[in-house]
Design a protein around this motif. Structure first.
Motif, mmCIF file in Angstrom:
data_model
loop_
_atom_site.group_PDB
_atom_site.id
_atom_site.type_symbol
_atom_site.label_atom_id
_atom_site.label_comp_id
_atom_site.label_asym_id
_atom_site.label_seq_id
_atom_site.Cartn_x
_atom_site.Cartn_y
_atom_site.Cartn_z
ATOM 1 N N SER A 114 -6.536 -1.840 13.594
ATOM 2 C CA SER A 114 -6.420 -3.044 12.768
ATOM 3 C C SER A 114 -6.507 -4.289 13.630
ATOM 4 O O SER A 114 -5.974 -4.333 14.744
ATOM 5 C CB SER A 114 -5.081 -3.049 12.025
ATOM 6 O OG SER A 114 -4.906 -1.871 11.281
ATOM 7 N N ILE A 125 -10.311 -3.770 9.579
ATOM 8 C CA ILE A 125 -10.152 -2.431 10.150
ATOM 9 C C ILE A 125 -11.449 -2.080 10.866
ATOM 10 O O ILE A 125 -12.525 -2.097 10.260
ATOM 11 C CB ILE A 125 -9.849 -1.394 9.061
ATOM 12 C CG1 ILE A 125 -8.459 -1.663 8.470
ATOM 13 C CG2 ILE A 125 -9.928 0.026 9.622
ATOM 14 C CD1 ILE A 125 -8.212 -0.973 7.162
ATOM 15 N N SER A 158 -4.934 1.693 8.641
ATOM 16 C CA SER A 158 -5.907 2.598 8.026
ATOM 17 C C SER A 158 -5.633 4.058 8.385
ATOM 18 O O SER A 158 -4.937 4.373 9.352
ATOM 19 C CB SER A 158 -7.322 2.230 8.477
ATOM 20 O OG SER A 158 -7.413 2.310 9.891
ATOM 21 N N ILE A 171 -10.915 6.873 2.978
ATOM 22 C CA ILE A 171 -10.188 5.979 3.873
ATOM 23 C C ILE A 171 -9.183 5.192 3.049
ATOM 24 O O ILE A 171 -9.492 4.716 1.953
ATOM 25 C CB ILE A 171 -11.156 5.046 4.652
ATOM 26 C CG1 ILE A 171 -10.367 4.216 5.673
ATOM 27 C CG2 ILE A 171 -11.986 4.176 3.727
ATOM 28 C CD1 ILE A 171 -11.260 3.462 6.661
ATOM 29 N N TRP A 173 -5.803 2.246 3.254
ATOM 30 C CA TRP A 173 -5.308 1.138 4.069
ATOM 31 C C TRP A 173 -4.387 0.276 3.212
ATOM 32 O O TRP A 173 -4.303 0.441 2.000
ATOM 33 C CB TRP A 173 -6.491 0.296 4.597
ATOM 34 C CG TRP A 173 -7.213 -0.452 3.498
ATOM 35 C CD1 TRP A 173 -6.940 -1.705 3.023
ATOM 36 C CD2 TRP A 173 -8.316 0.041 2.705
ATOM 37 N NE1 TRP A 173 -7.808 -2.034 2.001
ATOM 38 C CE2 TRP A 173 -8.652 -0.987 1.781
ATOM 39 C CE3 TRP A 173 -9.047 1.220 2.684
ATOM 40 C CZ2 TRP A 173 -9.698 -0.851 0.862
ATOM 41 C CZ3 TRP A 173 -10.081 1.359 1.764
ATOM 42 C CH2 TRP A 173 -10.398 0.331 0.871
ATOM 43 N N GLN A 182 -7.607 2.737 -1.483
ATOM 44 C CA GLN A 182 -8.415 3.831 -0.954
ATOM 45 C C GLN A 182 -9.847 3.682 -1.443
ATOM 46 O O GLN A 182 -10.090 3.154 -2.529
ATOM 47 C CB GLN A 182 -7.851 5.176 -1.444
ATOM 48 C CG GLN A 182 -8.606 6.402 -0.929
ATOM 49 C CD GLN A 182 -8.203 7.663 -1.677
ATOM 50 O OE1 GLN A 182 -8.603 7.857 -2.821
ATOM 51 N NE2 GLN A 182 -7.397 8.506 -1.026
#
Length: 333
Positions: A114, A125, A158, A171, A173, A182
């Motif tokens: 990050s 990210i 993340s 993914i 975060w 997501q």
């Protein structure tokens, strides 16, 4: 028999005295962290074990610091950083990186990180790749997710997880604001792309939405969403409500995209979360967690924590780990 009765009475009186000193509400509910020696500072750690048995631990600050050991308990030795100089993502915070997540996929190690500064919504990210995990071997690839003042989320903390097939990846975060989001992710060689289906998977509706650090662990046909909830990262144990400082919770789903619910069936998007690990004794504010499978220990929960007997400043964060057991489909330390 009379002697036994007298001894039992003394024993029960002593036990009552102990209980009076240590009420049930503050008695230790959790085991202490596993041992750590050597370089034990960490914050938001990521841990992975290479095929040759060498452990690598990655940490917030210092351009994602790397420490290595031959045993999970150490001694850990600092060996360098993932990024050299600064991230290629040109925003504030590019030279002090946060919250790594490291995963091995088809011959490459991916380190997600990050870029931000405290309380900023202008975040990103990024990720770097390596074939060895060693310091100096990483190639910085730039941003995957970004955020600004118009975004519903903050692009930090993340994590990436496999879905139901070899080419299905997700993914996740987020932090505070509208918490955890997501999306699908596509991996093409060394390149990672977001590929749609962006949605919220966890949200704390109360207060100022203290929830972050999503980490999803796949076990059999279930996905477990671990979260860090509560106050972070400036503490005063004398005044902080103990149940409101950082602690680790979990929800689960039969679908990697959710919906996720806790043990009581409460949606993770409505403040749900079953506590896995919280403050106890001198162990304070555990969080920044992840999970990996270790052939020496089984499934391991790792995290950072503070030791009240030492201090609760940021630079006193320590590496913690405990073996996870699974009881009725739920993780417990």
């Amino acid at each position: 028999m009379m002697l036994f009765g007298a001894l039992l009475s003394v024993l029960l009186t002593s036990l009552d005295s102990v209980r009076a000193q240590y009420p049930v509400s503050v008695q230790a509910q959790y085991p202490d962290p596993g041992a750590c020696s050597g370089e034990c500072f960490t914050h938001d750690p990521a841990v992975i074990k290479r095929a040759d048995g060498k452990y690598f631990r990655f940490s917030t600050l210092d351009l994602i610091g790397i420490s290595t050991a031959d045993n999970l308990a150490g001694p850990w030795t600092r060996s360098g950083s993932v990024i050299q100089g600064a991230s290629v993502i040109d925003i504030a915070g590019k030279d002090v990186l946060w919250a790594p997540d490291v995963v091995y996929i088809r011959g490459n190690y991916y380190c997600f990180y990050s870029v931000s500064v405290s309380s900023s919504h202008n975040s990103a990210i990024g990720y770097a790749i390596s074939t060895t995990l060693e310091s100096g071997s990483w190639s910085d690839q730039g941003a995957v997710v970004t955020s600004n003042s118009n975004s519903p989320y903050n692009a930090i903390d993340s994590n990436i997880v496999n879905g139901t097939g070899d080419n299905e990846w997700y993914i996740q975060w987020g932090s505070y604001w509208n918490n955890i989001y997501q999306s699908r992710a596509s991996l093409d060689g060394k390149y990672v792309f977001r590929s749609g289906n962006e949605h919220q998977i966890a949200y704390e509706p109360s207060g100022n939405h203290k929830m972050e650090g999503a980490f999803i662990w796949k076990r059999d046909t279930t996905w477990y969403l671990f979260l860090s909830k509560g106050i972070c990262c400036t503490y005063d144990p004398a005044t902080d409500p103990i149940d409101q400082v950082y602690h680790i919770t979990v929800c689960k789903s039969s679908n990697p995209a959710g919906p996720y619910v806790d043990k009581n069936g409460v949606a993770c998007t409505n403040g749900g979360g079953t506590t896995v690990l919280a403050s106890h004794g001198n162990i304070y504010a555990p969080g920044g967690q992840g999970v990996f499978h270790d052939d020496a220990h089984g499934d391991v929960l790792y995290y950072h924590y503070l030791d009240k007997s030492v201090g609760v400043n940021y630079n006193q964060s320590k590496f913690g780990w405990n073996v996870l057991k699974w009881v009725d489909g739920w993780p417990t330390v």
